[in-house]
Design a protein around this motif. Structure first.
Motif, PDB file in Angstrom:
ATOM      1  N   MET A 135      35.354  13.110 -29.299  1.00 58.37           N
ATOM      2  CA  MET A 135      35.058  11.735 -28.887  1.00 58.37           C
ATOM      3  C   MET A 135      33.709  11.286 -29.442  1.00 58.37           C
ATOM      4  N   ILE A 136      32.720  12.149 -29.387  1.00 61.11           N
ATOM      5  CA  ILE A 136      31.401  11.811 -29.936  1.00 61.11           C
ATOM      6  C   ILE A 136      31.498  11.576 -31.439  1.00 61.11           C
ATOM      7  N   ALA A 137      32.209  12.456 -32.140  1.00 63.45           N
ATOM      8  CA  ALA A 137      32.388  12.296 -33.589  1.00 63.45           C
ATOM      9  C   ALA A 137      33.144  11.010 -33.906  1.00 63.45           C
ATOM     10  N   CYS A 138      34.159  10.697 -33.131  1.00 62.95           N
ATOM     11  CA  CYS A 138      34.929   9.462 -33.331  1.00 62.95           C
ATOM     12  C   CYS A 138      34.024   8.245 -33.174  1.00 62.95           C
ATOM     13  N   PHE A 139      33.177   8.276 -32.162  1.00 67.08           N
ATOM     14  CA  PHE A 139      32.249   7.172 -31.945  1.00 67.08           C
ATOM     15  C   PHE A 139      31.269   7.044 -33.114  1.00 67.08           C
ATOM     16  N   GLN A 140      30.730   8.156 -33.572  1.00 66.38           N
ATOM     17  CA  GLN A 140      29.810   8.112 -34.714  1.00 66.38           C
ATOM     18  C   GLN A 140      30.512   7.560 -35.958  1.00 66.38           C
ATOM     19  N   ASP A 141      31.747   7.985 -36.175  1.00 68.98           N
ATOM     20  CA  ASP A 141      32.503   7.501 -37.338  1.00 68.98           C
ATOM     21  C   ASP A 141      32.754   5.995 -37.246  1.00 68.98           C
ATOM     22  N   GLU A 142      33.061   5.512 -36.053  1.00 68.36           N
ATOM     23  CA  GLU A 142      33.301   4.077 -35.883  1.00 68.36           C
ATOM     24  C   GLU A 142      32.027   3.278 -36.115  1.00 68.36           C
ATOM     25  N   LEU A 143      30.900   3.785 -35.657  1.00 65.70           N
ATOM     26  CA  LEU A 143      29.633   3.108 -35.920  1.00 65.70           C
ATOM     27  C   LEU A 143      29.344   3.056 -37.419  1.00 65.70           C
ATOM     28  N   ALA A 144      29.634   4.139 -38.115  1.00 66.70           N
ATOM     29  CA  ALA A 144      29.445   4.165 -39.569  1.00 66.70           C
ATOM     30  C   ALA A 144      30.357   3.144 -40.235  1.00 66.70           C
ATOM     31  N   ARG A 145      31.587   3.031 -39.752  1.00 66.56           N
ATOM     32  CA  ARG A 145      32.511   2.048 -40.317  1.00 66.56           C
ATOM     33  C   ARG A 145      31.985   0.633 -40.101  1.00 66.56           C
ATOM     34  N   ILE A 146      31.520   0.361 -38.911  1.00 69.79           N
ATOM     35  CA  ILE A 146      30.993  -0.979 -38.630  1.00 69.79           C
ATOM     36  C   ILE A 146      29.769  -1.257 -39.497  1.00 69.79           C
ATOM     37  N   ASP A 191      25.763 -13.014 -38.627  1.00 68.12           N
ATOM     38  CA  ASP A 191      26.824 -12.875 -39.628  1.00 68.12           C
ATOM     39  C   ASP A 191      27.061 -11.397 -39.920  1.00 68.12           C
ATOM     40  N   THR A 192      28.041 -11.136 -40.727  1.00 69.49           N
ATOM     41  CA  THR A 192      28.441  -9.761 -41.034  1.00 69.49           C
ATOM     42  C   THR A 192      27.287  -8.970 -41.646  1.00 69.49           C
ATOM     43  N   LYS A 193      26.565  -9.588 -42.549  1.00 69.86           N
ATOM     44  CA  LYS A 193      25.443  -8.919 -43.203  1.00 69.86           C
ATOM     45  C   LYS A 193      24.395  -8.483 -42.170  1.00 69.86           C
ATOM     46  N   LEU A 194      24.087  -9.347 -41.223  1.00 75.50           N
ATOM     47  CA  LEU A 194      23.095  -9.025 -40.197  1.00 75.50           C
ATOM     48  C   LEU A 194      23.573  -7.878 -39.303  1.00 75.50           C
ATOM     49  N   VAL A 195      24.839  -7.890 -38.920  1.00 72.77           N
ATOM     50  CA  VAL A 195      25.384  -6.809 -38.092  1.00 72.77           C
ATOM     51  C   VAL A 195      25.224  -5.473 -38.818  1.00 72.77           C
ATOM     52  N   LYS A 196      25.593  -5.433 -40.071  1.00 67.74           N
ATOM     53  CA  LYS A 196      25.476  -4.193 -40.856  1.00 67.74           C
ATOM     54  C   LYS A 196      24.024  -3.750 -40.960  1.00 67.74           C
ATOM     55  N   GLN A 197      23.145  -4.699 -41.230  1.00 70.13           N
ATOM     56  CA  GLN A 197      21.725  -4.395 -41.408  1.00 70.13           C
ATOM     57  C   GLN A 197      21.111  -3.845 -40.110  1.00 70.13           C
ATOM     58  N   VAL A 198      21.369  -4.501 -39.003  1.00 67.63           N
ATOM     59  CA  VAL A 198      20.781  -4.074 -37.727  1.00 67.63           C
ATOM     60  C   VAL A 198      21.343  -2.727 -37.300  1.00 67.63           C
ATOM     61  N   LEU A 199      22.648  -2.574 -37.372  1.00 70.28           N
ATOM     62  CA  LEU A 199      23.264  -1.313 -36.947  1.00 70.28           C
ATOM     63  C   LEU A 199      22.803  -0.153 -37.825  1.00 70.28           C
ATOM     64  N   SER A 200      22.743  -0.352 -39.116  1.00 69.37           N
ATOM     65  CA  SER A 200      22.272   0.707 -40.011  1.00 69.37           C
ATOM     66  C   SER A 200      20.847   1.110 -39.665  1.00 69.37           C
ATOM     67  N   GLY A 201      20.004   0.127 -39.411  1.00 66.76           N
ATOM     68  CA  GLY A 201      18.615   0.413 -39.056  1.00 66.76           C
ATOM     69  C   GLY A 201      18.490   1.170 -37.743  1.00 66.76           C
ATOM     70  N   LYS A 233      22.534  11.943 -38.613  1.00 65.25           N
ATOM     71  CA  LYS A 233      21.647  11.781 -39.769  1.00 65.25           C
ATOM     72  C   LYS A 233      22.424  11.891 -41.076  1.00 65.25           C
ATOM     73  N   LYS A 234      23.361  12.839 -41.158  1.00 60.14           N
ATOM     74  CA  LYS A 234      24.163  12.990 -42.365  1.00 60.14           C
ATOM     75  C   LYS A 234      24.964  11.736 -42.639  1.00 60.14           C
ATOM     76  N   ILE A 235      25.557  11.178 -41.597  1.00 62.14           N
ATOM     77  CA  ILE A 235      26.386   9.977 -41.754  1.00 62.14           C
ATOM     78  C   ILE A 235      25.526   8.785 -42.153  1.00 62.14           C
ATOM     79  N   PHE A 236      24.439   8.554 -41.431  1.00 61.29           N
ATOM     80  CA  PHE A 236      23.704   7.303 -41.590  1.00 61.29           C
ATOM     81  C   PHE A 236      22.642   7.321 -42.657  1.00 61.29           C
ATOM     82  N   ASN A 237      22.304   8.465 -43.182  1.00 60.31           N
ATOM     83  CA  ASN A 237      21.368   8.477 -44.304  1.00 60.31           C
ATOM     84  C   ASN A 237      22.049   8.108 -45.604  1.00 60.31           C
ATOM     85  N   PHE A 238      23.380   8.046 -45.610  1.00 57.60           N
ATOM     86  CA  PHE A 238      24.126   7.626 -46.794  1.00 57.60           C
ATOM     87  C   PHE A 238      24.409   6.143 -46.794  1.00 57.60           C
ATOM     88  N   ILE A 239      24.106   5.480 -45.691  1.00 60.44           N
ATOM     89  CA  ILE A 239      24.394   4.039 -45.583  1.00 60.44           C
ATOM     90  C   ILE A 239      23.247   3.251 -46.159  1.00 60.44           C
TER      91      ILE A 239
END
Length: 148
Positions: free
Chosen positions: A34-45, A103-113, A142-148
């Motif tokens: 469940m934790i991994a699924c949540f992390q993957d969904e955040l990466a997708r968003i 907008d979509t760009k802002l959502v991606k930017q904030v979530l990635s940060g 860190k592995k997931i989000f350092n590639f974003i």
């Protein structure tokens, strides 16, 4: 995937920071998945959220703003939050205006940060046998989000 039997997310605002979290109920052997699924969904968003998804979320937020006007208790609670965190009342029109500016760009930017940080909060209640360690969860994040 039937990983959880309950799930919710929440936001708590403070004057200089905020807290965004999730709560879920699951079986011990499914906790790691469940934790991994949540992390993957955040990466997708953070990488590929669609305009349609952002528009839908904005509609939900705007609906929440207008529903506050129908309930005195919720309206007063929201007023108190605004005074404590912003030092002023924010009119519903301004809230809607701010929501529309997202907008979509802002959502991606904030979530990635948010998710590239070196820390996260974790609290587990109950049988923790299937829960990965804090370090394992943070390393995966860190592995997931350092590639974003």
């Amino acid at each position: 995937n039937e990983l959880a039997h309950s799930f919710l997310s929440y936001v708590t605002c403070y004057t200089d920071t905020g807290l965004w979290g999730i709560v879920f109920g699951t079986e011990p052997e499914k906790a790691g998945a469940m934790i991994a699924c949540f992390q993957d969904e955040l990466a997708r968003i953070a990488t590929s959220v669609t305009d349609a998804e952002v528009d839908r979320a904005k509609q939900i937020l705007k609906s929440g703003v207008t529903s506050l006007l129908d309930n005195n208790t919720q309206s007063l609670e929201e007023l108190g939050r605004q005074i404590l965190t912003l030092g002023r009342r924010v009119p519903p029109e301004e809230m809607v205006e701010r929501i529309e500016a997202i907008d979509t760009k802002l959502v991606k930017q904030v979530l990635s940060g948010m998710l590239k940080g070196d820390e996260l909060g974790l609290s587990v209640i109950g049988n923790i046998e299937g829960v990965p360690s804090y370090d394992e969860i943070l390393t995966r994040q860190k592995k997931i989000f350092n590639f974003i």
